[in-house]
Design a protein around this motif. Structure first.
Motif, mmCIF file in Angstrom:
data_model
loop_
_atom_site.group_PDB
_atom_site.id
_atom_site.type_symbol
_atom_site.label_atom_id
_atom_site.label_comp_id
_atom_site.label_asym_id
_atom_site.label_seq_id
_atom_site.Cartn_x
_atom_site.Cartn_y
_atom_site.Cartn_z
ATOM 1 N N ILE A 129 0.874 -1.218 -0.071
ATOM 2 C CA ILE A 129 -0.134 -0.132 0.041
ATOM 3 C C ILE A 129 1.067 1.201 0.080
ATOM 4 O O ILE A 129 0.699 2.212 -0.702
ATOM 5 N N ASN A 130 1.673 1.166 0.990
ATOM 6 C CA ASN A 130 2.540 2.582 1.295
ATOM 7 C C ASN A 130 3.629 2.652 0.145
ATOM 8 O O ASN A 130 3.992 4.024 -0.180
ATOM 9 N N THR A 131 4.368 1.701 -0.461
ATOM 10 C CA THR A 131 5.301 1.936 -1.657
ATOM 11 C C THR A 131 4.971 1.781 -2.753
ATOM 12 O O THR A 131 4.948 2.727 -3.630
ATOM 13 N N TYR A 132 4.635 0.551 -3.244
ATOM 14 C CA TYR A 132 3.940 0.020 -4.382
ATOM 15 C C TYR A 132 2.642 0.842 -4.705
ATOM 16 O O TYR A 132 2.517 1.035 -6.050
ATOM 17 N N LYS A 160 7.407 11.685 7.974
ATOM 18 C CA LYS A 160 8.690 12.118 8.771
ATOM 19 C C LYS A 160 9.460 10.723 9.362
ATOM 20 O O LYS A 160 10.891 10.601 9.506
ATOM 21 N N GLN A 161 8.568 9.739 9.623
ATOM 22 C CA GLN A 161 9.274 8.452 9.904
ATOM 23 C C GLN A 161 9.887 7.637 8.839
ATOM 24 O O GLN A 161 10.685 7.021 9.360
ATOM 25 N N LYS A 176 7.934 4.104 3.882
ATOM 26 C CA LYS A 176 7.911 5.280 3.386
ATOM 27 C C LYS A 176 9.408 5.924 2.915
ATOM 28 O O LYS A 176 9.461 6.892 2.270
ATOM 29 N N ALA A 177 10.403 5.195 3.560
ATOM 30 C CA ALA A 177 11.694 5.576 3.365
ATOM 31 C C ALA A 177 11.864 5.162 1.587
ATOM 32 O O ALA A 177 12.498 6.079 0.884
ATOM 33 N N TRP A 182 12.047 6.860 -4.395
ATOM 34 C CA TRP A 182 11.404 6.627 -5.505
ATOM 35 C C TRP A 182 10.950 7.875 -6.219
ATOM 36 O O TRP A 182 11.075 8.047 -7.334
ATOM 37 N N SER A 183 10.524 8.641 -5.246
ATOM 38 C CA SER A 183 9.717 9.874 -5.634
ATOM 39 C C SER A 183 10.999 10.985 -5.821
ATOM 40 O O SER A 183 10.673 11.781 -6.923
ATOM 41 N N GLU A 184 12.037 10.864 -5.256
ATOM 42 C CA GLU A 184 13.079 11.945 -5.658
ATOM 43 C C GLU A 184 13.714 11.419 -7.186
ATOM 44 O O GLU A 184 13.927 12.223 -7.955
#
Length: 319
Positions: A129-132, A160-161, A176-177, A182-184
């Protein structure tokens, strides 16, 4: 920018289209309400059917033109790439859609756990959910957004976590890391296309502070389900309908996001009522310097280092 008007005023405007995942509550719902109030067509998706129906009605109620604005809510599993492709197909095939001008990959789950005690099923669910989820969203929508050739912005919701990595909630931190990394990379590619005059898409990484959303409530409900125990909503110390004083409301996060988009910021680091940006910056700096200063990982919480972190914070705070 292509012209002198602000980017947000060009994106969030009448007849443009917004797609928001995790749109049934919290920050996603607040984004939908903002978009609707500016005359946009809004497509929300979520897996929480009952909350999504309520959110759609709330978003519709804020529409400028209730007859012409398209406000839709679909049940979509962001962790399923084919589900997201099907969602994109529905959005782009609709006559109201000229392009997707605002894509917000916001769906998230708060489950965490320790390194060795978290089951792989739970870990994969969090990553799915959070990454893919945001990656599926970008891969389903962004190529078609590029083809349309219109200006647009993609916002992925981080945490922030995923930057400072507080212990115990490891699965969530990892998810989230990874999304931050990936977003960068995505923004770097979009920047090159803009610089070469080939692209009109921007992206941003939204990092909320403490926010009165339902993520903890839903995490506790999910945890009770996994453990086979009963869940009492009153046991959750904060959520959107029971706001904590130190936390921002979701609409404040969206207002800040718009401001930072116009400041051309990729990293949208939201403060809250308890923590200011200066403190956030010092926390992040300390975390990065665990490597460059040869400290143990997560030294901020290490028995031999936590007092040194407190001193570092006190000595470097200007206010």
């Amino acid at each position: 920018f292509a012209n002198m008007s602000s980017l947000s005023s060009r994106i969030f405007t009448t007849n443009n289209t917004a797609v928001i995942t995790g749109g049934s509550s919290g920050i996603g719902r607040a984004a939908g309400i903002m978009c609707s109030s500016r005359g946009m067509n809004v497509w929300l998706c979520d897996v929480d059917e009952s909350e999504l129906k309520i959110a759609v009605e709330m978003v519709k109620s804020r529409a400028i033109d209730k007859q012409s604005q398209k406000i839709e809510g679909l049940i979509v599993d962001v962790s399923d790439a084919n589900d997201m492709k099907g969602f994109a197909s529905k959005v782009f095939s609709d006559p109201s859609t000229h392009s997707v001008h605002f894509l917000m990959n916001n769906a998230g789950i708060g489950l965490g756990g320790k390194a060795l005690s978290t089951s792989m099923d739970e870990f994969q669910k969090v990553m799915g959910i959070n990454t893919y989820g945001p990656i599926h969203g970008c891969q389903a929508f962004v190529p078609i957004m590029k083809e349309k050739g219109l200006e647009g912005i993609i916002v992925n919701t981080g945490s922030k976590q995923g930057i400072t990595m507080p212990p115990v909630n490891l699965s969530y931190n990892v998810s989230k890391a990874a999304l931050k990394t990936w977003s960068e990379g995505l923004e770097h590619e979009l920047m090159k296309e803009r610089m070469e005059g080939k692209g009109k898409l921007w992206s941003a990484f939204l990092v909320p502070g403490w926010t009165n959303t339902s993520i903890l409530l839903k995490e506790q409900r999910e945890r009770a389900k996994i453990e086979g125990s009963t869940f009492d909503e009153k046991s959750c110390f904060f959520h959107e309908d029971k706001p904590a004083h130190g936390a921002w409301m979701p609409s404040q996060v969206i207002d800040f996001m718009l401001q930072e988009i116009d400041n051309k910021r990729f990293y949208i680091i939201c403060p809250d009522n308890d923590v200011d940006r200066e403190t956030d910056n010092l926390r992040m700096t300390w975390t990065m310097q665990d490597i460059t200063e040869d400290r143990p990982p997560l030294s901020r919480w290490h028995p031999e280092w936590k007092d040194k972190f407190t001193t570092f914070l006190e000595e470097n705070k200007k206010n």
